[in-house]
Motif scaffolding. Structure first.
Motif, PDB file in Angstrom:
ATOM      1  N   MET A   1       0.839  -1.192   0.000  1.00 43.12           N
ATOM      2  CA  MET A   1       0.000   0.000   0.000  1.00 43.12           C
ATOM      3  C   MET A   1       0.880   1.250   0.000  1.00 43.12           C
ATOM      4  SD  MET A   1      -2.910  -1.371  -0.237  1.00 43.12           S
ATOM      5  CE  MET A   1      -3.952   0.095  -0.082  1.00 43.12           C
ATOM      6  N   VAL A   2       0.324   2.344  -0.508  1.00 40.79           N
ATOM      7  CA  VAL A   2       1.101   3.564  -0.712  1.00 40.79           C
ATOM      8  C   VAL A   2       0.526   4.710   0.111  1.00 40.79           C
ATOM      9  CG1 VAL A   2       1.872   5.254  -2.421  1.00 40.79           C
ATOM     10  CG2 VAL A   2       1.696   2.843  -3.054  1.00 40.79           C
ATOM     11  N   ASP A   3       1.391   5.368   0.895  1.00 43.70           N
ATOM     12  CA  ASP A   3       1.000   6.597   1.578  1.00 43.70           C
ATOM     13  C   ASP A   3       1.870   7.735   1.052  1.00 43.70           C
ATOM     14  OD1 ASP A   3       3.441   6.134   2.779  1.00 43.70           O
ATOM     15  OD2 ASP A   3       2.634   5.818   4.793  1.00 43.70           O
ATOM     16  N   MET A   4       1.683   8.940   1.592  1.00 46.90           N
ATOM     17  CA  MET A   4       2.408  10.093   1.059  1.00 46.90           C
ATOM     18  C   MET A   4       3.915   9.954   1.195  1.00 46.90           C
ATOM     19  SD  MET A   4       0.572  12.198  -0.541  1.00 46.90           S
ATOM     20  CE  MET A   4       1.839  13.453  -0.705  1.00 46.90           C
ATOM     21  N   ALA A   5       4.369   9.224   2.211  1.00 46.93           N
ATOM     22  CA  ALA A   5       5.805   9.087   2.444  1.00 46.93           C
ATOM     23  C   ALA A   5       6.508   8.389   1.281  1.00 46.93           C
ATOM     24  CB  ALA A   5       6.056   8.335   3.751  1.00 46.93           C
ATOM     25  N   ILE A   6       5.796   7.520   0.582  1.00 44.99           N
ATOM     26  CA  ILE A   6       6.427   6.809  -0.539  1.00 44.99           C
ATOM     27  C   ILE A   6       5.727   7.116  -1.862  1.00 44.99           C
ATOM     28  CG2 ILE A   6       7.309   4.967   0.948  1.00 44.99           C
ATOM     29  CD1 ILE A   6       5.085   3.157  -0.154  1.00 44.99           C
ATOM     30  N   ALA A   7       4.935   8.172  -1.898  1.00 51.68           N
ATOM     31  CA  ALA A   7       4.182   8.511  -3.116  1.00 51.68           C
ATOM     32  C   ALA A   7       5.111   8.817  -4.286  1.00 51.68           C
ATOM     33  CB  ALA A   7       3.251   9.684  -2.851  1.00 51.68           C
ATOM     34  N   ASP A   8       6.134   9.616  -4.060  1.00 55.08           N
ATOM     35  CA  ASP A   8       7.057   9.953  -5.142  1.00 55.08           C
ATOM     36  C   ASP A   8       7.801   8.712  -5.634  1.00 55.08           C
ATOM     37  OD1 ASP A   8       6.351  12.621  -5.091  1.00 55.08           O
ATOM     38  OD2 ASP A   8       8.002  13.218  -3.773  1.00 55.08           O
ATOM     39  N   ALA A   9       8.172   7.843  -4.712  1.00 56.11           N
ATOM     40  CA  ALA A   9       8.855   6.605  -5.088  1.00 56.11           C
ATOM     41  C   ALA A   9       7.935   5.714  -5.909  1.00 56.11           C
ATOM     42  CB  ALA A   9       9.335   5.871  -3.834  1.00 56.11           C
ATOM     43  N   MET A  10       6.646   5.702  -5.574  1.00 55.08           N
ATOM     44  CA  MET A  10       5.676   4.929  -6.337  1.00 55.08           C
ATOM     45  C   MET A  10       5.647   5.384  -7.791  1.00 55.08           C
ATOM     46  SD  MET A  10       2.375   5.523  -7.710  1.00 55.08           S
ATOM     47  CE  MET A  10       1.668   6.797  -6.678  1.00 55.08           C
ATOM     48  N   LEU A  11       5.707   6.698  -8.010  1.00 54.01           N
ATOM     49  CA  LEU A  11       5.700   7.228  -9.377  1.00 54.01           C
ATOM     50  C   LEU A  11       6.950   6.792 -10.135  1.00 54.01           C
ATOM     51  CD1 LEU A  11       4.378  10.852  -8.737  1.00 54.01           C
ATOM     52  CD2 LEU A  11       3.108   8.912  -9.679  1.00 54.01           C
ATOM     53  N   VAL A  12       8.087   6.740  -9.448  1.00 50.67           N
ATOM     54  CA  VAL A  12       9.324   6.276 -10.082  1.00 50.67           C
ATOM     55  C   VAL A  12       9.167   4.813 -10.514  1.00 50.67           C
ATOM     56  CG1 VAL A  12      11.780   5.769  -9.724  1.00 50.67           C
ATOM     57  CG2 VAL A  12      10.793   7.898  -8.846  1.00 50.67           C
ATOM     58  N   CYS A  13       8.529   4.009  -9.679  1.00 51.17           N
ATOM     59  CA  CYS A  13       8.327   2.594 -10.012  1.00 51.17           C
ATOM     60  C   CYS A  13       7.433   2.422 -11.236  1.00 51.17           C
ATOM     61  CB  CYS A  13       7.719   1.844  -8.829  1.00 51.17           C
ATOM     62  SG  CYS A  13       8.833   1.624  -7.424  1.00 51.17           S
ATOM     63  N   GLY A  14       6.663   3.456 -11.574  1.00 49.94           N
ATOM     64  CA  GLY A  14       5.778   3.386 -12.727  1.00 49.94           C
ATOM     65  C   GLY A  14       6.426   3.795 -14.026  1.00 49.94           C
ATOM     66  N   LEU A  15       7.681   4.199 -13.999  1.00 49.76           N
ATOM     67  CA  LEU A  15       8.370   4.618 -15.217  1.00 49.76           C
ATOM     68  C   LEU A  15       8.678   3.413 -16.104  1.00 49.76           C
ATOM     69  CD1 LEU A  15      10.872   7.236 -13.718  1.00 49.76           C
ATOM     70  CD2 LEU A  15       8.687   7.681 -14.859  1.00 49.76           C
ATOM     71  N   ALA A  16       8.697   3.663 -17.404  1.00 44.86           N
ATOM     72  CA  ALA A  16       8.974   2.592 -18.370  1.00 44.86           C
ATOM     73  C   ALA A  16      10.482   2.348 -18.445  1.00 44.86           C
ATOM     74  CB  ALA A  16       8.426   2.966 -19.741  1.00 44.86           C
ATOM     75  N   VAL A  17      10.951   1.368 -17.711  1.00 46.30           N
ATOM     76  CA  VAL A  17      12.383   1.033 -17.696  1.00 46.30           C
ATOM     77  C   VAL A  17      12.567  -0.376 -18.245  1.00 46.30           C
ATOM     78  CG1 VAL A  17      12.874   2.565 -15.760  1.00 46.30           C
ATOM     79  CG2 VAL A  17      12.235   0.188 -15.313  1.00 46.30           C
ATOM     80  N   ALA A  18      13.803  -0.727 -18.524  1.00 49.32           N
ATOM     81  CA  ALA A  18      14.112  -2.060 -19.049  1.00 49.32           C
ATOM     82  C   ALA A  18      13.785  -3.136 -18.015  1.00 49.32           C
ATOM     83  CB  ALA A  18      15.587  -2.135 -19.444  1.00 49.32           C
ATOM     84  N   ALA A  19      13.566  -4.343 -18.518  1.00 51.44           N
ATOM     85  CA  ALA A  19      13.155  -5.447 -17.645  1.00 51.44           C
ATOM     86  C   ALA A  19      14.187  -5.786 -16.584  1.00 51.44           C
ATOM     87  CB  ALA A  19      12.852  -6.680 -18.490  1.00 51.44           C
ATOM     88  N   ASP A  20      15.456  -5.475 -16.846  1.00 53.58           N
ATOM     89  CA  ASP A  20      16.500  -5.834 -15.885  1.00 53.58           C
ATOM     90  C   ASP A  20      16.772  -4.737 -14.857  1.00 53.58           C
ATOM     91  OD1 ASP A  20      17.649  -4.010 -17.582  1.00 53.58           O
ATOM     92  OD2 ASP A  20      19.467  -5.175 -17.974  1.00 53.58           O
ATOM     93  N   VAL A  21      15.923  -3.716 -14.815  1.00 51.45           N
ATOM     94  CA  VAL A  21      16.071  -2.629 -13.840  1.00 51.45           C
ATOM     95  C   VAL A  21      15.266  -2.957 -12.587  1.00 51.45           C
ATOM     96  CG1 VAL A  21      15.628  -0.190 -13.348  1.00 51.45           C
ATOM     97  CG2 VAL A  21      16.516  -0.881 -15.592  1.00 51.45           C
ATOM     98  N   ASP A  22      15.885  -2.825 -11.443  1.00 55.28           N
ATOM     99  CA  ASP A  22      15.225  -3.040 -10.147  1.00 55.28           C
ATOM    100  C   ASP A  22      14.536  -1.735  -9.746  1.00 55.28           C
ATOM    101  OD1 ASP A  22      14.613  -3.178  -7.432  1.00 55.28           O
ATOM    102  OD2 ASP A  22      16.433  -4.232  -6.879  1.00 55.28           O
TER     103      ASP A  22
END
Length: 211
Positions: free
Chosen positions: A85-106
Motif C-alpha cells: 500500500m502507498v501513503d504520502m511518504a512513498i508517493a514519489d517513489a511509487m511514481l518512479v516505479c511506474g516509469l517505463a524502464v528495461a526489464a532488468d532494472v530493479d
C-alpha cells in the motif's frame, strides 16, 4: 449525456470509467523475476473483493505494443506477488516505479526504497510501505489486452504505528493511503468523516411522522 460503451473507443471508456469511479487505491505490486531480481509497478485498477477467502484483484493492461508487462510475466511464472500500500511518504517513489524502464532494472532500488523478505512467498515486499500483503494467485482471467489477477492474501505486514493500541483497527491519524482519481490527480485520506448508520427504526419512524 449518454455513452454507448458498445460503440465508443476503448480510450473513451477508460476516460469515463477512471474519471467517475474513484478514488481507486494504489497497489505497488512487487514481484520477483526469473533471475531473482525485484520488480515493482503501481496499479490503480486494484481493490479487495473478499475476506473469506481473502481476495484482492488487479487489472493489468499490456504495454502499448501488446506485450505483457514484467509484473504479469512474473506473476504467471511464480504464481505470487506482494501488494504494497502507498501513503504520502512513498508517493514519489511509487511514481518512479511506474516509469517505463528495461526489464532488468530493479524499480525498488531505483526509487530509493528497500526490499525486505516475505514470510510465505519468495517475492519481496517494500519495507517502507505501511502495509504489505503477500499473495498467491487464485486465478487469472485473460482478455485481449488485459489480465485480471485474483490473489489470495496469505500474510500481511503492518507497520505498528498504523494500528490502535490493541492492534485491531487502523489509526486514521497515522495510516493515510493515497488513491488515484484521474490522470495525474490523486487524493489522500487525511480528511476522514464518521457516518454511522441511522438505523432502520429511525428511518421508519420518520416515515410514519410524515404520513
Amino acid at each position: 449525456m449518454d455513452f454507448d460503451f458498445t460503440q465508443i473507443t476503448a480510450q473513451d471508456r477508460y476516460r469515463l470509467l477512471t474519471n467517475f469511479v474513484g478514488p481507486r487505491p494504489i497497489a505497488l505490486v512487487s514481484t520477483l523475476s526469473e533471475a531473482g531480481q525485484d520488480n515493482a509497478a503501481p496499479m490503480s485498477f486494484f481493490n479487495v473483493f473478499s475476506h473469506d477467502p481473502a481476495i484482492v484483484i488487479l487489472g493489468i493492461q499490456t504495454k502499448a505494443d501488446g506485450q505483457e508487462k514484467d509484473t504479469v510475466r512474473n506473476i504467471r511464472r511464480s504464481g505470487e506477488f506482494v501488494v504494497n500500500m502507498v501513503d504520502m511518504a512513498i508517493a514519489d517513489a511509487m511514481l518512479v516505479c511506474g516509469l517505463a524502464v528495461a526489464a532488468d532494472v530493479d524499480e525498488i532500488s531505483l526509487a530509493g526504497l528497500t526490499s525486505a523478505p516475505c514470510d510465505q512467498v519468495a517475492a519481496r515486499r517494500v519495507q517502507e510501505s505501511p502495509c504489505a500483503m503477500e499473495c498467491r494467485v487464485e486465478r487469472l482471467i485473460d482478455y485481449d489486452r488485459r489480465v485480471i489477477v485474483l490473489g489470495e492474501v496469505v500474510h500481511m505486514h503492518v507497520r505498528r504505528d498504523c494500528l490502535d493500541a490493541e492492534g485491531r483497527y487502523v489509526d486514521p491519524d497515522r495510516y493515510q493511503p493515497i488513491a488515484r482519481l484521474h490522470g495525474d490527480n490523486y487524493i489522500t485520506s487525511d480528511r476522514q468523516i464518521v457516518m454511522p448508520s441511522p438505523g432502520l427504526e429511525s428511518v421508519l419512524g420518520r416515515l410514519k411522522v410524515g404520513v
